[in-house]
Design an enzyme around this catalytic site. Structure first.
Site, PDB file in Angstrom:
ATOM      1  N   LYS A 122     120.683 -64.733 101.546  1.00  0.00           N
ATOM      2  CA  LYS A 122     120.509 -63.555 100.688  1.00  0.00           C
ATOM      3  C   LYS A 122     119.041 -63.392 100.388  1.00  0.00           C
ATOM      4  CE  LYS A 122     119.005 -64.699  97.284  1.00  0.00           C
ATOM      5  NZ  LYS A 122     117.680 -65.362  97.019  1.00  0.00           N
ATOM      6  N   TYR A 146     121.533 -62.117  91.918  1.00  0.00           N
ATOM      7  CA  TYR A 146     122.612 -62.984  91.403  1.00  0.00           C
ATOM      8  C   TYR A 146     123.292 -62.344  90.199  1.00  0.00           C
ATOM      9  CZ  TYR A 146     121.133 -66.847  94.384  1.00  0.00           C
ATOM     10  OH  TYR A 146     120.847 -67.635  95.464  1.00  0.00           O
TER      11      TYR A 146
HETATM   12  P1  NDP Z   1     110.197 -70.888 102.433  1.00  0.00           P
HETATM   13  O1  NDP Z   1     108.941 -70.106 102.491  1.00  0.00           O
HETATM   14  O2  NDP Z   1     110.125 -72.270 101.865  1.00  0.00           O
HETATM   15  O3  NDP Z   1     110.857 -71.011 103.865  1.00  0.00           O
HETATM   16  C1  NDP Z   1     110.832 -69.988 104.822  1.00  0.00           C
HETATM   17  C2  NDP Z   1     110.627 -70.598 106.209  1.00  0.00           C
HETATM   18  O4  NDP Z   1     110.743 -69.558 107.155  1.00  0.00           O
HETATM   19  C3  NDP Z   1     109.231 -71.184 106.424  1.00  0.00           C
HETATM   20  O5  NDP Z   1     109.130 -72.516 106.000  1.00  0.00           O
HETATM   21  C4  NDP Z   1     109.065 -71.067 107.924  1.00  0.00           C
HETATM   22  O6  NDP Z   1     109.756 -72.138 108.543  1.00  0.00           O
HETATM   23  C5  NDP Z   1     109.876 -69.811 108.261  1.00  0.00           C
HETATM   24  N1  NDP Z   1     109.032 -68.637 108.500  1.00  0.00           N
HETATM   25  C6  NDP Z   1     108.937 -67.988 109.678  1.00  0.00           C
HETATM   26  N2  NDP Z   1     108.092 -66.952 109.607  1.00  0.00           N
HETATM   27  C7  NDP Z   1     107.628 -66.933 108.339  1.00  0.00           C
HETATM   28  C8  NDP Z   1     106.694 -66.106 107.657  1.00  0.00           C
HETATM   29  N3  NDP Z   1     106.107 -65.069 108.263  1.00  0.00           N
HETATM   30  N4  NDP Z   1     106.435 -66.385 106.366  1.00  0.00           N
HETATM   31  C9  NDP Z   1     107.025 -67.412 105.741  1.00  0.00           C
HETATM   32  N5  NDP Z   1     107.931 -68.237 106.350  1.00  0.00           N
HETATM   33  C10 NDP Z   1     108.224 -67.998 107.629  1.00  0.00           C
HETATM   34  O7  NDP Z   1     111.244 -69.999 101.602  1.00  0.00           O
HETATM   35  P2  NDP Z   1     112.654 -70.404 100.990  1.00  0.00           P
HETATM   36  O8  NDP Z   1     113.177 -71.606 101.661  1.00  0.00           O
HETATM   37  O9  NDP Z   1     112.534 -70.432  99.519  1.00  0.00           O
HETATM   38  O10 NDP Z   1     113.535 -69.106 101.347  1.00  0.00           O
HETATM   39  C11 NDP Z   1     114.048 -68.870 102.641  1.00  0.00           C
HETATM   40  C12 NDP Z   1     115.266 -67.962 102.559  1.00  0.00           C
HETATM   41  O11 NDP Z   1     116.276 -68.591 101.790  1.00  0.00           O
HETATM   42  C13 NDP Z   1     115.030 -66.606 101.886  1.00  0.00           C
HETATM   43  O12 NDP Z   1     115.843 -65.635 102.482  1.00  0.00           O
HETATM   44  C14 NDP Z   1     115.493 -66.837 100.453  1.00  0.00           C
HETATM   45  O13 NDP Z   1     115.892 -65.647  99.795  1.00  0.00           O
HETATM   46  C15 NDP Z   1     116.646 -67.780 100.686  1.00  0.00           C
HETATM   47  N6  NDP Z   1     116.907 -68.658  99.549  1.00  0.00           N
HETATM   48  C16 NDP Z   1     118.182 -68.763  99.108  1.00  0.00           C
HETATM   49  C17 NDP Z   1     118.488 -69.565  98.047  1.00  0.00           C
HETATM   50  C18 NDP Z   1     119.892 -69.696  97.618  1.00  0.00           C
HETATM   51  O14 NDP Z   1     120.122 -70.310  96.590  1.00  0.00           O
HETATM   52  N7  NDP Z   1     120.864 -69.187  98.367  1.00  0.00           N
HETATM   53  C19 NDP Z   1     117.454 -70.309  97.315  1.00  0.00           C
HETATM   54  C20 NDP Z   1     116.141 -70.170  97.898  1.00  0.00           C
HETATM   55  C21 NDP Z   1     115.898 -69.358  98.965  1.00  0.00           C
HETATM   56  P3  NDP Z   1     109.158 -72.895 109.844  1.00  0.00           P
HETATM   57  O15 NDP Z   1     107.868 -73.530 109.396  1.00  0.00           O
HETATM   58  O16 NDP Z   1     110.220 -73.873 110.171  1.00  0.00           O
HETATM   59  O17 NDP Z   1     108.959 -71.848 110.889  1.00  0.00           O
END
Ligand code: NDP
Length: 344
Positions: A106, A195
């Site tokens: 989401k 949420y």
């Molecule tokens: P992060 O920034 O920590 O993780 C995103 C990951 O996506 C990065 O680490 C990277 O992984 C990859 N990525 C690829 N392209 C990009 C870019 N251009 N910019 C940034 N990251 C990129 O974010 P979150 O883990 O907090 O969030 C990720 C997703 O999860 C979102 O959709 C968020 O809304 C969702 N989320 C859901 C939650 C829930 O409770 N359901 C809680 C927190 C987040 P790599 O280095 O491996 O390529």
């Protein structure tokens, strides 16, 4: 063990960020029907390290360029997209074209058109699409819904729902994309206010017909040059429930709701945290705290997706569920911008 694992559905995780690595990957240890078999990442060292830690074969590590070759890997049946929201549609479409079912985080995607593309791509490929609304697989939330449906509160009249946290890209790299409109699709409403919105919908079991909203964002704050901070909105439901919801990126953490009926109220605070949920029910006799067991909502969500694949069922939170919220998010933005009620 091996025999049991063979009956598990293989998942690939796309995007190894904070949520994927800290919450979802560990949850696979508690799943009955899902197992993690592949990683997709733009960070080869991180992917290699995590693959070793989770016993994933090096040949099952992909990057964003060679991701489409995942079609040749029969071990992967579900692609779980945990990228920033603006990338959900692209990777859902690519996964569907590669013949994989999709679980997307989401908010589903920044625009209604993106959400429709995701639904269409999975439909065309004959694949399932589920949106990762973990609260809808979480025991305290399920208990709250069941009590309301059984009429324990009497007629459901009011809901208040609040979601807030401090967003700080300087402190937390995972917040970097959250303040960039083209990556996040919006501010606190898209990320956490959703949420409050989703809870109002699953607590009533209805779709709102009208929204109003007000936004308050300090544009001199460097975090809020592109996205909104605080936004309050009301939802009018056809059965007579009014929901008042808040969302903020500048207050200390809150993730709660309260449902008020004609006979009793139910308070869940926190309601949508990762753990330590706390339920209180109040009526004319006083207050009580029913004791429920915490469950692993992440594992339950993954198992639901896997079971839908195993039994050919439609997920409880399909693409259409994500689309409904995104339509409402945009109606809320319109109401805040115009100061007018928006019919939906
Ligand atoms: P992060 O920034 O920590 O993780 C995103 C990951 O996506 C990065 O680490 C990277 O992984 C990859 N990525 C690829 N392209 C990009 C870019 N251009 N910019 C940034 N990251 C990129 O974010 P979150 O883990 O907090 O969030 C990720 C997703 O999860 C979102 O959709 C968020 O809304 C969702 N989320 C859901 C939650 C829930 O409770 N359901 C809680 C927190 C987040 P790599 O280095 O491996 O390529």
């Amino acid at each position: 063990m091996q025999h049991a694992d063979q009956k598990k559905i293989g998942f690939a995780i796309v995007g190894l960020g904070k949520f994927a690595t800290e919450q979802m990957m560990p949850a696979f240890k508690e799943t009955k029907h899902a197992r993690l078999v592949a990683l997709v990442s733009g960070s080869p060292d991180k992917a290699a390290r995590l693959a070793r830690a989770y016993g994933i074969e090096p040949k099952n590590i992909y990057n964003y360029q060679n991701f489409d070759t995942i079609r040749d890997n029969p071990a992967v049946e579900v692609v779980y997209v945990v990228l920033p929201p603006a990338l959900h549609a692209e990777y859902t479409e690519r996964a569907a074209r590669a013949g994989k079912h999709v679980l997307s985080e989401k908010p589903m995607a920044p625009t209604v058109a993106d959400c429709q593309r995701m639904i269409e791509a999975c439909k065309k490929a004959g694949k399932k699409l589920m949106i990762a609304y973990r609260a809808q697989y979480e025991p305290f939330n399920l208990d709250a819904i069941a009590r309301i449906r059984r009429g324990e509160l009497g007629k459901l009249l009011q809901i208040t729902a609040d979601h807030g946290r401090i967003v700080d890209p300087v402190d937390d790299p995972a917040d970097t994309w959250r303040v960039v409109q083209k990556m996040a699709g919006g501010g606190s409403l898209m990320d956490i206010g959703i949420y409050s919105l989703n809870a109002a919908r699953y607590l009533t079991g209805e779709e709102p017909t009208e929204v109003t909203a007000q936004e308050m964002t300090d544009k001199s704050d460097p975090r809020f040059q592109e996205v909104e901070d605080r936004i309050h909105f009301t939802l009018r439901f056809p059965g007579g429930t009014l929901a008042t919801c808040t969302s903020a990126y500048s207050i200390q953490q809150v993730k709660r709701f309260r449902a008020f009926g004609s006979q009793a109220w139910l308070d869940l605070d926190p309601a949508t945290d990762y753990d330590r949920h706390h339920l209180v029910i109040g009526d004319k006799e006083g207050q009580r705290e029913p004791q429920l067991k915490e469950g692993n909502q992440f594992a339950a969500e993954l198992d639901h997706m896997a079971e839908c694949v195993l039994k050919n069922k439609t997920p409880k939170t399909p693409g259409e569920e994500g689309l409904r919220d995104i339509r409402l998010v945009h109606a809320i933005y319109e109401a805040a911008r115009t100061g007018k009620k928006v019919k939906v």
